[in-house]
Scaffold this active site. Structure first.
Site, PDB file in Angstrom:
ATOM      1  N   HIS A 189       0.792  -1.228   0.000  1.00 57.87           N
ATOM      2  CA  HIS A 189       0.000   0.000   0.000  1.00 57.87           C
ATOM      3  C   HIS A 189       0.820   1.271   0.000  1.00 57.87           C
ATOM      4  CE1 HIS A 189      -3.323  -2.653   0.263  1.00 57.87           C
ATOM      5  NE2 HIS A 189      -4.021  -1.643  -0.212  1.00 57.87           N
ATOM      6  N   ARG A 196     -11.129   3.671  -0.554  1.00 53.62           N
ATOM      7  CA  ARG A 196     -10.551   2.881   0.543  1.00 53.62           C
ATOM      8  C   ARG A 196     -10.794   3.659   1.835  1.00 53.62           C
ATOM      9  NH1 ARG A 196      -6.272   1.826  -3.616  1.00 53.62           N
ATOM     10  NH2 ARG A 196      -6.093  -0.416  -3.872  1.00 53.62           N
ATOM     11  N   ARG A 216     -15.851   1.265  -0.078  1.00 57.68           N
ATOM     12  CA  ARG A 216     -15.497  -0.076   0.385  1.00 57.68           C
ATOM     13  C   ARG A 216     -15.453  -0.080   1.910  1.00 57.68           C
ATOM     14  NH1 ARG A 216      -9.894  -2.761  -1.365  1.00 57.68           N
ATOM     15  NH2 ARG A 216      -9.077  -1.388   0.250  1.00 57.68           N
ATOM     16  N   GLU A 269     -11.297 -10.876  -5.117  1.00 59.44           N
ATOM     17  CA  GLU A 269      -9.841 -10.772  -4.983  1.00 59.44           C
ATOM     18  C   GLU A 269      -9.242 -12.010  -4.327  1.00 59.44           C
ATOM     19  OE1 GLU A 269      -8.954  -7.268  -2.643  1.00 59.44           O
ATOM     20  OE2 GLU A 269     -10.631  -7.635  -1.306  1.00 59.44           O
ATOM     21  N   ASN A 283      -4.928  -6.806  -7.304  1.00 50.51           N
ATOM     22  CA  ASN A 283      -3.719  -6.834  -6.458  1.00 50.51           C
ATOM     23  C   ASN A 283      -3.729  -8.058  -5.554  1.00 50.51           C
ATOM     24  OD1 ASN A 283      -3.510  -4.294  -7.546  1.00 50.51           O
ATOM     25  ND2 ASN A 283      -4.181  -3.235  -5.707  1.00 50.51           N
ATOM     26  N   ASP A 284      -4.839  -8.206  -4.826  1.00 54.73           N
ATOM     27  CA  ASP A 284      -4.910  -9.372  -3.939  1.00 54.73           C
ATOM     28  C   ASP A 284      -5.146 -10.654  -4.736  1.00 54.73           C
ATOM     29  OD1 ASP A 284      -4.365  -8.619  -1.276  1.00 54.73           O
ATOM     30  OD2 ASP A 284      -6.197  -7.439  -1.273  1.00 54.73           O
ATOM     31  N   ARG A 312       2.451  -9.423  -1.609  1.00 53.00           N
ATOM     32  CA  ARG A 312       2.542  -8.267  -2.502  1.00 53.00           C
ATOM     33  C   ARG A 312       3.441  -7.161  -1.960  1.00 53.00           C
ATOM     34  NH1 ARG A 312      -3.634  -5.961  -1.890  1.00 53.00           N
ATOM     35  NH2 ARG A 312      -2.817  -3.917  -2.339  1.00 53.00           N
ATOM     36  N   CYS A 354     -10.594  -2.758 -10.068  1.00 55.44           N
ATOM     37  CA  CYS A 354     -10.034  -1.595  -9.376  1.00 55.44           C
ATOM     38  C   CYS A 354      -8.641  -1.854  -8.819  1.00 55.44           C
ATOM     39  CB  CYS A 354     -10.972  -1.095  -8.290  1.00 55.44           C
ATOM     40  SG  CYS A 354     -11.347  -2.331  -7.059  1.00 55.44           S
TER      41      CYS A 354
HETATM   42  C1  PEP Z   1      -6.955  -5.138  -4.788  1.00 58.16           C
HETATM   43  O1  PEP Z   1      -6.660  -6.030  -4.002  1.00 58.16           O
HETATM   44  O2  PEP Z   1      -6.745  -5.190  -6.029  1.00 58.16           O
HETATM   45  C2  PEP Z   1      -7.572  -3.901  -4.297  1.00 58.16           C
HETATM   46  C3  PEP Z   1      -8.045  -2.983  -5.118  1.00 58.16           C
HETATM   47  O3  PEP Z   1      -7.613  -3.735  -2.954  1.00 58.16           O
HETATM   48  P1  PEP Z   1      -6.379  -3.294  -2.056  1.00 58.16           P
HETATM   49  O4  PEP Z   1      -5.254  -2.958  -2.982  1.00 58.16           O
HETATM   50  O5  PEP Z   1      -6.848  -2.140  -1.249  1.00 58.16           O
HETATM   51  O6  PEP Z   1      -6.137  -4.513  -1.226  1.00 58.16           O
HETATM   52 MG    MG Z   2      -7.461  -5.991  -1.967  1.00 60.91          MG
END
Ligand code: PEP
Ligand code: MG
Length: 605
Positions: free
Chosen positions: A207, A315, A351, A453, A476-477, A487, A524
């Site tokens: 993040h 977020r 979210r 995710e 991402n997840d 990650r 997203c």
């Molecule tokens: C993701 O996991 O792609 C996502 C958008 O959520 P975050 O990056 O906040 O975990």
């Molecule tokens: Mg995520």
């Protein structure tokens, strides 16, 4: 950084350090070393029934400190052997100090007998131990006093969970240099003061990296050789977020080159701004919805500036970070209401709290990070359902904000149909309670959607589509969990690949399920903001993208250069591949590489 590693870095001459370029752009300015010492330490008495909790808090801070030191130790392995040896010994010594029985016993006795808070107990004990060292005749041992203080400062920082602003004194246009920049740290950065940053730890999709991109700050993480002594506050530094380089004390020639590059990039960005009001439409007339991801309320202006048609992901973690307590329902409501109003009729996707894993909030306690495997532990909706009061307060705030404009609710880390049913039941109950409290609410509940995710959610997307009003793919997840790659860990960052065939196939399954059920679907994750992924995603059937506002103009430009026919042919060619290397080659070649003959043959079918 200053607090951990000491090496006799040469202070003169240009030095180029390498890491992961996580947020593009070039920043040139004075270095600002984040000094994690000298925090204001709150002193207070605790009640007899709080003693056990206070000791647990102290133990958790010890565990966290040990973990951080081990991480730094592992990073040091990558350094040339001399530096590694010196830093390694020092870090081992620090680890020994953190777990020394003198420190632990002393702090616990102060907590139990004097009923003082853990921070004060640590501060007192550290002062005693350091004074003991300082009084020694032997110079080497006397200088250990500094190390003891540094260890104490780290412990206190971990106890405080950084509810202070370490950048408050950074001069304008500073480049921050640190051991680690946490998501909570990035939330405190003011882009008007901070020009970019670099850190020893951190992966490309953690993040801190996402925040850097959202703030438009060039950043390089995982810079193993960014050790104390190698750079001093005030040294001129260049952070090249594209190439993943940190250049210390550049020569006049290097500086001139990078200044030229920076102006070229600024011109490019200006050109992209002219796309603000043109439609995101393919050459063959298909409209695409480009929405923004918001990390912080202030990003709403950026979203509108680049012409986002809504927010595909807000977020909400920001409300919970950098504070010692939880935000009340009213506070959450006010923050959301302001954003809804700012969006002026454009859809806002809120979210629910996705805290846990690498994103921690002080007020939720260290207990969250105690999990052996935090990314698989009590986070996101699992936490919400385990702590219904937390979830209900947020749902109430969201429902109240929904009277000010169009809004929908997105649930993170969904892995089962039943979780959505449970959230919907709670939503109905919360609505009833609000109505009983005399609140005015819209006639219908806002749409409720799931983040897809977790691979399990992707594989049961058909079933989820029956209970959800919309989907948002979190690439991402989804990448992290499909490939079992942390990650945020720079050591395995080279394996983190959203273009892995397994991830692409899961994305395809989800998009197809949404089309069959006729529910909106967006993506997203960071992939949405990567123009190299645009043709593939369009070809898989995606028509809604949500990304960091800074990425939106480039993606729009890409969409305007494509046709759906070509994108579908491109996606199908990629779906046929099982080897990531081949997929990477196709992605690098781009959709334009699909021969006309293939397109023509497809049309005839
Ligand atoms: C993701 O996991 O792609 C996502 C958008 O959520 P975050 O990056 O906040 O975990
Ligand atoms: Mg995520």
């Amino acid at each position: 950084m200053k607090s951990d590693v000491k090496t006799k870095g040469t202070q003169d001459g240009e030095k180029v350090l390498h890491g992961l370029g996580v947020s593009t752009g070039i920043a040139i300015g004075p270095a600002y070393i984040i000094d994690q010492k000298g925090l204001p330490v709150p002193e207070y008495c605790i009640l007899p029934n709080q003693v056990e909790k206070e000791i647990k808090r102290f133990e958790a801070a010890i565990a966290k400190t040990q973990k951080q030191l081990s991480q730094l130790r592992a990073k040091a392995e990558a350094l040339p052997s001399d530096a590694n040896e010196e830093i390694g010994l020092l870090l081992e010594a620090y680890k020994g100090m953190v777990s020394s029985s003198r420190l632990i016993r002393g702090v616990e006795t102060t907590i139990v007998e004097e009923r003082l808070n853990a921070e004060t107990a640590v501060q007192r004990q550290i002062a005693l131990i350091a004074a003991g060292f300082a009084a020694m005749k032997d110079d080497y041992l006397a200088s250990r006093a500094d190390d003891v203080r540094e260890v104490g400062a780290r412990l206190i920082r971990n106890l405080l969970q950084q509810s202070y602003n370490p950048f408050a004194d950074a001069p304008k246009d500073s480049l921050l240099m640190a051991d680690e920049i946490t998501p909570a740290d990035t939330a405190l950065m003011d882009p008007d003061r901070v020009a970019g940053f670099a850190a020893v730890l951190g992966g490309a999709e953690g993040h801190a990296a996402i925040m850097a991109r959202a703030l438009g700050l060039p950043a390089v993480l995982g810079v193993a050789s960014l050790v104390s002594g190698i750079v001093t506050t005030g040294d001129i530094v260049i952070v090249d977020g594209h190439e993943g380089k940190v250049i210390l004390r550049p020569t006049a020639e290097t500086l001139a080159y990078y200044k030229g590059e920076a102006s070229r990039q600024a011109r490019e960005t200006k050109k992209l701004k002219t796309l603000r009001d043109v439609p995101a439409m393919t050459q063959d007339g298909t409209s695409v919805k480009l929405m923004a991801n918001l990390e912080l309320p202030r990003d709403a202006d950026m979203a509108l500036d680049v012409g986002a048609v809504g927010v595909g992901l807000l977020r909400t973690e920001f409300s919970f970070m950098n504070r010692p307590d939880l935000p009340s329902e009213d506070e959450q409501f006010e923050a959301l209401r302001d954003i809804v109003k700012r969006m002026d009729g454009k859809l806002l996707t809120v979210r629910t709290l996705d805290i846990g894993g690498e994103k921690l909030a002080s007020a939720l306690g260290e207990g969250l990070s105690e999990s052996v495997n935090p990314a698989l532990g009590l986070r996101a909706i699992r936490l919400g359902l385990a702590e219904p009061k937390l979830l209900d307060a947020q749902l109430a705030a969201i429902l109240r904000a929904s009277t000010y404009g169009p809004l929908r609710i997105l649930i993170p880390m969904v892995s089962s149909v039943d979780q959505i049913r449970q959230v919907r039941d709670r939503l109905v109950q919360v609505e009833k309670k609000l109505l009983r409290r005399g609140m005015k609410l819209p006639q219908t509940l806002p749409p409720l959607g799931a983040m897809i995710e977790i691979p399990a959610a992707a594989l049961v997307a058909d079933a989820l589509s029956q209970v959800c009003d919309f989907f948002a793919i979190g690439s991402n997840d989804l990448t992290q969990y499909t490939l079992a790659i942390d990650r945020g860990d720079d050591r395995v960052a080279y394996l983190y690949n959203p273009y892995h065939p397994a991830v692409i196939r899961l994305i395809e399954v989800v998009i197809a399920a949404a089309w069959r059920a006729n529910i909106p679907i967006s993506l997203c994750g960071e992939l949405a903001g990567d123009p190299r992924a645009t043709a593939l995603l369009l070809g898989l059937g995606l028509r809604e993208f949500s990304m960091s506002p800074a990425r939106l103009p480039q993606v729009k430009q890409e969409i305007r250069s494509l046709t759906i026919g070509r994108s579908v042919a491109f996606a199908q060619e990629i779906l046929r591949q099982a080897d990531e290397v081949t997929v990477r080659r196709l992605i690098d070649a781009g959709a334009q590489s699909i021969p006309e003959t293939v397109l023509y043959a497809r049309k005839k079918k």
